[in-house]
Design a protein around this motif. Sequence first.
Motif, mmCIF file in Angstrom:
data_model
loop_
_atom_site.group_PDB
_atom_site.id
_atom_site.type_symbol
_atom_site.label_atom_id
_atom_site.label_comp_id
_atom_site.label_asym_id
_atom_site.label_seq_id
_atom_site.Cartn_x
_atom_site.Cartn_y
_atom_site.Cartn_z
ATOM 1 N N ASP A 151 0.866 -1.182 0.000
ATOM 2 C CA ASP A 151 0.000 0.000 0.000
ATOM 3 C C ASP A 151 0.903 1.232 0.000
ATOM 4 O O ASP A 151 1.617 1.490 0.972
ATOM 5 C CB ASP A 151 -0.894 -0.007 1.236
ATOM 6 N N THR A 152 0.879 2.001 -1.075
ATOM 7 C CA THR A 152 1.783 3.148 -1.223
ATOM 8 C C THR A 152 1.132 4.468 -0.827
ATOM 9 O O THR A 152 1.685 5.527 -1.118
ATOM 10 C CB THR A 152 2.275 3.244 -2.679
ATOM 11 N N THR A 153 -0.016 4.424 -0.165
ATOM 12 C CA THR A 153 -0.763 5.640 0.156
ATOM 13 C C THR A 153 0.110 6.692 0.820
ATOM 14 O O THR A 153 0.134 7.859 0.418
ATOM 15 C CB THR A 153 -1.960 5.310 1.059
ATOM 16 N N ASP A 154 0.837 6.295 1.852
ATOM 17 C CA ASP A 154 1.641 7.249 2.618
ATOM 18 C C ASP A 154 3.141 7.069 2.385
ATOM 19 O O ASP A 154 3.955 7.494 3.213
ATOM 20 C CB ASP A 154 1.337 7.097 4.116
ATOM 21 N N MET A 155 3.497 6.440 1.266
ATOM 22 C CA MET A 155 4.906 6.153 0.984
ATOM 23 C C MET A 155 5.534 7.198 0.083
ATOM 24 O O MET A 155 4.978 7.549 -0.951
ATOM 25 C CB MET A 155 5.061 4.786 0.295
ATOM 26 N N LEU A 156 6.700 7.677 0.491
ATOM 27 C CA LEU A 156 7.535 8.441 -0.412
ATOM 28 C C LEU A 156 8.250 7.462 -1.353
ATOM 29 O O LEU A 156 8.385 6.273 -1.037
ATOM 30 C CB LEU A 156 8.553 9.255 0.378
ATOM 31 N N PRO A 157 8.710 7.919 -2.515
ATOM 32 C CA PRO A 157 9.360 6.998 -3.470
ATOM 33 C C PRO A 157 10.499 6.194 -2.867
ATOM 34 O O PRO A 157 10.629 4.991 -3.149
ATOM 35 C CB PRO A 157 9.846 7.947 -4.571
ATOM 36 N N GLN A 158 11.345 6.823 -2.042
ATOM 37 C CA GLN A 158 12.478 6.079 -1.489
ATOM 38 C C GLN A 158 12.026 4.960 -0.557
ATOM 39 O O GLN A 158 12.670 3.917 -0.469
ATOM 40 C CB GLN A 158 13.467 7.005 -0.763
ATOM 41 N N LYS A 159 10.881 5.164 0.133
ATOM 42 C CA LYS A 159 10.357 4.113 0.998
ATOM 43 C C LYS A 159 9.827 2.951 0.174
ATOM 44 O O LYS A 159 10.040 1.778 0.524
ATOM 45 C CB LYS A 159 9.238 4.684 1.887
ATOM 46 N N LEU A 160 9.176 3.249 -0.952
ATOM 47 C CA LEU A 160 8.715 2.184 -1.831
ATOM 48 C C LEU A 160 9.899 1.403 -2.379
ATOM 49 O O LEU A 160 9.866 0.166 -2.422
ATOM 50 C CB LEU A 160 7.891 2.774 -2.982
ATOM 51 N N ARG A 161 10.956 2.108 -2.774
ATOM 52 C CA ARG A 161 12.133 1.417 -3.304
ATOM 53 C C ARG A 161 12.738 0.481 -2.271
ATOM 54 O O ARG A 161 13.072 -0.667 -2.571
ATOM 55 C CB ARG A 161 13.161 2.444 -3.775
ATOM 56 N N SER A 162 12.889 0.978 -1.053
ATOM 57 C CA SER A 162 13.494 0.138 -0.020
ATOM 58 C C SER A 162 12.599 -1.041 0.347
ATOM 59 O O SER A 162 13.087 -2.134 0.650
ATOM 60 C CB SER A 162 13.803 0.971 1.230
ATOM 61 N N THR A 163 11.279 -0.854 0.293
ATOM 62 C CA THR A 163 10.354 -1.952 0.595
ATOM 63 C C THR A 163 10.464 -3.055 -0.453
ATOM 64 O O THR A 163 10.505 -4.247 -0.120
ATOM 65 C CB THR A 163 8.907 -1.429 0.661
ATOM 66 N N ILE A 164 10.518 -2.670 -1.721
ATOM 67 C CA ILE A 164 10.637 -3.666 -2.790
ATOM 68 C C ILE A 164 11.971 -4.396 -2.699
ATOM 69 O O ILE A 164 12.035 -5.628 -2.848
ATOM 70 C CB ILE A 164 10.462 -3.004 -4.164
ATOM 71 N N ARG A 165 13.046 -3.650 -2.442
ATOM 72 C CA ARG A 165 14.351 -4.304 -2.304
ATOM 73 C C ARG A 165 14.334 -5.271 -1.135
ATOM 74 O O ARG A 165 14.923 -6.359 -1.196
ATOM 75 C CB ARG A 165 15.450 -3.259 -2.117
ATOM 76 N N GLY A 166 13.656 -4.897 -0.055
ATOM 77 C CA GLY A 166 13.583 -5.795 1.086
ATOM 78 C C GLY A 166 12.831 -7.086 0.788
ATOM 79 O O GLY A 166 13.133 -8.142 1.352
ATOM 80 N N LEU A 167 11.848 -7.021 -0.113
ATOM 81 C CA LEU A 167 11.074 -8.210 -0.467
ATOM 82 C C LEU A 167 11.781 -9.102 -1.482
ATOM 83 O O LEU A 167 11.730 -10.334 -1.389
ATOM 84 C CB LEU A 167 9.712 -7.793 -1.041
ATOM 85 N N PHE A 168 12.449 -8.482 -2.447
ATOM 86 C CA PHE A 168 12.960 -9.250 -3.578
ATOM 87 C C PHE A 168 14.482 -9.376 -3.615
ATOM 88 O O PHE A 168 14.996 -10.247 -4.314
ATOM 89 C CB PHE A 168 12.482 -8.627 -4.891
#
Length: 323
Positions: A151-168
């Motif tokens: 859920d990217t509602t309250d995510m800044l781009p850098q947080k989304l990037r780090s979340t994806i890297r953490g998953l994959f």
Amino acid sequence: MAEEVMEEAQMPDFVIVTGMSGAGRTEAMHVFEDLGYYCVDNLPSSLLAELVRVNESTEHEGGRRRLAVVCDSRNGDFFGDLEAELSSMREAGVSYKTLFLDAADDKLIARYKSSRRRHPLCTDGTTIWQGIQRERLMLMGLRDRADYVIDTTDMLPQKLRSTIRGLFATGSERKGLAVTVYSFGFKHGAPYDADLVMDVRFLPNPYYDPELRPLTGLDAPVRDFVRMREETIEFEQKWHDLLDVVMPGYVAEGKQQLAIGVGCTGGQHRSVALAEATGDYLKSKGYRVSVAHRDLRLAERGHDVQRESDNVLDARAGGGKEA
């Protein structure tokens, strides 16, 4: 090396990215590109199996490519077949992971208004909100079966990037930052591409020692002259402290490439030795580092010219004595 191989082996070979328009799919594809995936945007679902087949039958350096594919509502009539296509691939033994990106309706509306782009399901004159509701209904089944939902509602781009890297990317996030440390000589021009520059001209210069002058910072006598001095030891401690502060910040911001320039007068002695030492330090901290020496060849070429000039002068002097 074994650690890196293990971490890469844990990354999925095939990722399907889908979700709500405006939820961050473009940013997600940038992350997968940085992780070394071959990325395809807006691929009709009917071509997924063919893409996998072609990838498996094509030889690439280092083996098969990892694939990341965006399939979304821009596909129009083709998109409705995605769930069936995914089921067929699973039954055929194709291994994949699905990533679904979502966001609250008000945030999606705000993003579309700020970008001034048209929602893909608003082609018949409907409002953005109506297009979003159509898309939610269309994607309901995919969201339920997705391996990962962000859920990217309250995510800044850098947080989304780090979340994806953490998953994959199951290894350290630091390995996602490619660092180049290079030496240079200020007399050959200041660097244009460095994110961080350290000037080490304040340290004693081996150039003034006739025995060290023809050597470089890659040679042990010069390296010891530079690094064994009390002032250099103190400097390196403070330099490492600075790196320990700024490097995690670059990682947190999602930076993928970083250039660090270490400069002295000619780019031959002090900067070379300390660029090598800086690279070793960052490697010990888990970063992917390469070390280069921008002006070392210029310095070596200058010594060759000087030696030729000295030989000519010696020959002339010898000739004069004989005369």
